[in-house]
Every structure is written in structure tokens, then in C-alpha cells.
Design a protein around this motif. Structure first.
Motif, PDB file in Angstrom:
ATOM      1  N   PHE A 121      -9.419  -3.766   1.559  1.00 45.77           N
ATOM      2  CA  PHE A 121      -8.409  -4.832   1.575  1.00 45.77           C
ATOM      3  C   PHE A 121      -7.780  -4.986   2.949  1.00 45.77           C
ATOM      4  CE2 PHE A 121      -8.133  -4.012  -3.154  1.00 45.77           C
ATOM      5  CZ  PHE A 121      -8.669  -5.234  -3.509  1.00 45.77           C
ATOM      6  N   GLU A 122      -7.526  -3.879   3.593  1.00 40.50           N
ATOM      7  CA  GLU A 122      -6.911  -3.946   4.917  1.00 40.50           C
ATOM      8  C   GLU A 122      -7.805  -4.696   5.897  1.00 40.50           C
ATOM      9  OE1 GLU A 122      -6.004   0.132   5.494  1.00 40.50           O
ATOM     10  OE2 GLU A 122      -3.962  -0.066   4.685  1.00 40.50           O
ATOM     11  N   ILE A 125      -7.488  -8.404   5.204  1.00 38.95           N
ATOM     12  CA  ILE A 125      -6.206  -8.924   5.666  1.00 38.95           C
ATOM     13  C   ILE A 125      -6.221  -9.087   7.181  1.00 38.95           C
ATOM     14  CG2 ILE A 125      -3.760  -8.338   5.924  1.00 38.95           C
ATOM     15  CD1 ILE A 125      -3.957  -7.040   3.114  1.00 38.95           C
ATOM     16  N   ARG A 152      -1.968 -11.832   3.717  1.00 35.60           N
ATOM     17  CA  ARG A 152      -1.756 -11.111   2.445  1.00 35.60           C
ATOM     18  C   ARG A 152      -1.663 -12.098   1.300  1.00 35.60           C
ATOM     19  NH1 ARG A 152      -0.111  -6.015   4.765  1.00 35.60           N
ATOM     20  NH2 ARG A 152      -0.178  -4.882   2.791  1.00 35.60           N
ATOM     21  N   ALA A 156      -4.107 -12.015  -1.934  1.00 37.72           N
ATOM     22  CA  ALA A 156      -3.464 -11.889  -3.246  1.00 37.72           C
ATOM     23  C   ALA A 156      -3.838 -13.057  -4.147  1.00 37.72           C
ATOM     24  CB  ALA A 156      -1.948 -11.801  -3.080  1.00 37.72           C
TER      25      ALA A 156
ATOM     26  N   ALA B 161      -0.828 -10.209  -5.834  1.00 38.36           N
ATOM     27  CA  ALA B 161       0.069  -9.479  -4.939  1.00 38.36           C
ATOM     28  C   ALA B 161       0.478  -8.146  -5.563  1.00 38.36           C
ATOM     29  CB  ALA B 161       1.301 -10.317  -4.630  1.00 38.36           C
ATOM     30  N   LEU B 164      -2.468  -5.853  -5.172  1.00 34.33           N
ATOM     31  CA  LEU B 164      -2.702  -5.498  -3.776  1.00 34.33           C
ATOM     32  C   LEU B 164      -1.611  -4.585  -3.233  1.00 34.33           C
ATOM     33  CD1 LEU B 164      -4.850  -6.474  -1.698  1.00 34.33           C
ATOM     34  CD2 LEU B 164      -3.085  -8.009  -0.815  1.00 34.33           C
ATOM     35  N   GLU B 165      -0.380  -4.980  -3.421  1.00 35.61           N
ATOM     36  CA  GLU B 165       0.716  -4.293  -2.745  1.00 35.61           C
ATOM     37  C   GLU B 165       1.156  -3.027  -3.471  1.00 35.61           C
ATOM     38  OE1 GLU B 165       0.695  -5.211  -0.012  1.00 35.61           O
ATOM     39  OE2 GLU B 165       0.513  -7.394   0.157  1.00 35.61           O
ATOM     40  N   GLY B 169       0.904  -2.242   0.425  1.00 30.82           N
ATOM     41  CA  GLY B 169       2.097  -2.470   1.233  1.00 30.82           C
ATOM     42  C   GLY B 169       3.431  -2.180   0.578  1.00 30.82           C
ATOM     43  N   ALA B 173       6.083  -5.669   1.168  1.00 31.18           N
ATOM     44  CA  ALA B 173       4.957  -6.580   1.337  1.00 31.18           C
ATOM     45  C   ALA B 173       4.905  -7.573   0.178  1.00 31.18           C
ATOM     46  CB  ALA B 173       3.650  -5.794   1.430  1.00 31.18           C
ATOM     47  N   THR B 177       5.160 -11.763   0.368  1.00 28.96           N
ATOM     48  CA  THR B 177       4.231 -12.719  -0.243  1.00 28.96           C
ATOM     49  C   THR B 177       4.974 -13.673  -1.168  1.00 28.96           C
ATOM     50  OG1 THR B 177       2.372 -11.170  -0.125  1.00 28.96           O
ATOM     51  CG2 THR B 177       2.205 -12.937  -1.736  1.00 28.96           C
TER      52      THR B 177
END
Lengths: 193, 193
Positions: A121-122, A125, A152, A156, B161, B164-165, B169, B173, B177
DNA sequence: CCTTGCCAACCATTTAGTAGGTAGATTTTT
DNA sequence: AAAAATCTACCTACTAAATGGTTGGCAAGG
């Protein structure tokens, strides 16, 4: 030579993307490939070895696709749209994103696999942030937001849309979301209906 | 009276959201609640009974939260932002959305559970579409897009999100978003940095 | 000849689910 | 009110099947 190994990776990826990491077994995979269960252990001693190889192969395929996008289009919005198209196959085949599936199993996953998924994922991004920043410089992407934040947002939205529309609305719904996403990123969006 | 049953639902929800449906067992749940495995079957004869009850309880909690949002704010962008905040708890606790977790296990899930999950998402999309349409009428939401499409975009982005986060993040993060999402929905977004 | 790829047979453990029973409460009948 | 029947919530003990993984062997090919 690597025929069986490659076939194992293909079938395992399909199984994971369809049912999750905990949701498939070596027995399932053996049946799918037409091999005995013990033979899988010859290629991938443990299940996490297999998962790791899966993420690596998946990541490489994406890397190649990203390079192709850069080569094939100039404007940032086009590139983002092309990136979004990469997810479409999953919706069509009813398969989730491998890394989304793995990410969601969080707790139950071997630490090494989790780290590999995070790196996947990084990388996306970072790639998107670079594309968007270039687009801002060229005036094709709205410049009032940090490109890293927008990157992001893109990942997402696409991961979420795949998750959602694979279950609900199918390819058309996914494409609708993708169009709205790209439109929202473009500079000077029209304001009237 | 219904104490054990409620406790079972709470702990089971946490387990599923942390590790997936296939990723937890009645043994795990029994240990978490401090009860014997067989006693769980008294409350939820099969695992899909449990999953179904889980989705129902989760859906009801969300319904209540949606009603509170309507009561507590007027402008559509505020309501969408408040809706997004509902997901934040998951990021903070490292837990996925129950229905996202279940949705991703797709193939491996009992049909009844899949249907309940689909209904969950459809309800959210319908609620959001109504909020957004009202916002368009009031001039607070950009009117150049179908509210139903925007509603799908919102759910997709927030589910993505969270996915992902939670991994990457963290809460900050996620909030970033969410802000970018809401900003992109508002009418007459500023175009200059 | 020894590595590679595969296999049958096995292993310990875990899986969801069942059988049958017990203690305590609640309800029904006398 | 006492006695009988029923229900609720839990238990121990079990099952059959499946889990990831191991062992040891066999055949082909460089």
C-alpha cells in the motif's frame, strides 16, 4: 520447470481473493491444482511462505502495470483513471484485492505478511502522490490539497469501491465511483448541473 | 438475564473484526467470554446464526447513530463528516468494519450472511443519497453529480480508509482522508492554494 | 548419483457441532 | 401451599472431519 509453482501461485491467489487467507486450506489448493497436499509443502513449506510469495508476485504485477500507465498516458487524471481500471478486473471476477483481503485479517496474520501488505500500500500511495504532484504542477489536478493526502484518498476509495461493488453493484457501479473520484481530483471542476 | 448472550455478541464482534469470520473459533470465543464451548451453541446453534445476529446488532447500532446525526446537524457536509466519524473508532481500536470483514470473505460465507451484509451497505447508501440530495437542494453539496453515485463514493472511501489506515496511518491519516472527502463534496470548492 | 518433484501415509491439533446430564429457576397442576 | 413438570443456562465428554505440517520413499533427469 517452475510450472507447478506458478500454477500454485495462481490458484492460491484466486482462493485467497475469493475466501480469505484463513478461509482456504492446503487441501483446497491441492484440489484446485490437481496435486497432493504434501507436494505443496515442497514448494511452500508453510502457509505464510505461500502468503509472502503471493504478495510478492502480486506486487510485481502491479509494479509492471504502474510503469505501463506512466508510459501510456501523460495527464495525471488519465493516469489515475488508468490506475483505477486495474481494480476493475477484481469486480468483474468477484475477487477482492489480495492485499485488502490480507489486510482485513489483520490480527490473525503472520507479522511478515502484514509488513509486506503494508509495503504494498505504501508503494501505491507514493506512486500516486508523485503522479498527483506532477498533475498539480501541470495544472490538471486541484492544487488546494496535499498530494499525499489525495493519494491516500485514491487508494482508499478504490479499495473500498472494489470491496463494495464486488458485492453490490458490479462493474458499472465501480466505474461510476471511479469517474466521480477522478472528477473530484481535477482542477476547476464545473459547478453547475 | 440476557447477559451472557450480549457478552457473546460483544466478544464475537471484536473477534470477527480483528481476525475475520473464518479466523476465529468457538473455542476463542468461549475463552474470551469465560464459558464453555458447548454453551455457545446453546445461544447460537451454528456459526452462521452467530454471524447473522452480529450483523443485525451492528446494523441496529448504526441505525441509531444515523438517526442521531440527522437530529444533531443540519448541513449535509456536516452530516457526512459525522457519518465518517463513526468509522474512526475502528481505526483507533485496530478493528475493521464488521460488514467489510464479512464482505471480503465473500465466497466462504453462508448465503444468508452475505445477504444481510449487502442490506447493511444498501441502507447506508440510501441514507447518504438522501442526505446528499437534500444538500444539493440546499446548495451545500456540488450539484453536478448524481447523489446516488456520490453516496457510493462516500461509503467506498470510508470503508477503504478504515481498511487502509487501520494498518498504515492510524486515526490522523483517516481524518485527513475524511476531510478531503468532505471537501470534495462541498459546492464551490476553492480552487487556489 | 544426487537433486527435484511428487506421493502415500501419517501426525497432533483444532474445527464446528452433538449427546446427555445437572442445578436452579419458573410455571403448572393438584 | 406443595408437588410435579418444564424450561434455562450451563456443563463434561464426545465425534467426525479438517487443519497445517512431517516422514520417508520413489521415479525421472541433469
Amino acid at each position: 520447470m517452475r510450472d507447478t509453482r506458478a500454477e500454485l501461485l495462481i490458484q492460491a491467489e484466486t482462493l485467497v481473493r475469493a475466501s480469505g487467507y484463513a478461509g482456504f486450506s492446503y487441501a483446497d489448493l491441492a484440489a484446485a491444482v490437481g496435486i497432493r497436499k504434501a507436494s505443496i509443502h515442497h514448494h511452500f513449506p508453510t502457509k505464510s511462505d505461500l502468503a509472502l510469495a503471493l504478495v510478492a508476485a502480486y506486487g510485481e504485477r502491479y509494479d509492471a502495470a504502474l510503469a505501463e500507465i506512466v508510459a501510456g498516458s501523460e495527464r495525471a487524471p488519465e493516469r489515475i483513471a488508468a490506475y483505477g481500471q486495474l481494480y476493475l478486473g477484481g469486480v468483474e471476477q468477484g475477487l477482492g484485492c489480495l492485499c485488502a483481503v490480507l489486510a482485513i485479517e489483520g490480527e490473525a496474520l503472520p507479522e511478515t505478511v502484514r509488513a509486506a501488505v503494508a509495503r504494498f500500500f505504501e508503494a501505491h500511495i507514493a506512486w500516486l502522490a508523485a503522479v498527483l504532484e506532477e498533475g498539480q504542477a501541470a495544472g490538471t489536478v486541484r492544487a488546494d490539497r496535499d498530494p499525499a493526502v489525495l493519494a491516500r484518498l485514491v487508494v482508499a476509495t478504490l479499495e473500498g469501491a472494489l470491496l463494495l461493488e464486488r458485492l453490490l453493484g458490479g462493474p458499472e457501479a465501480f466505474s461510476g465511483t471511479l469517474r466521480a473520484l477522478v472528477a473530484g481530483l481535477e482542477a476547476a471542476a464545473p459547478d453547475r448541473a
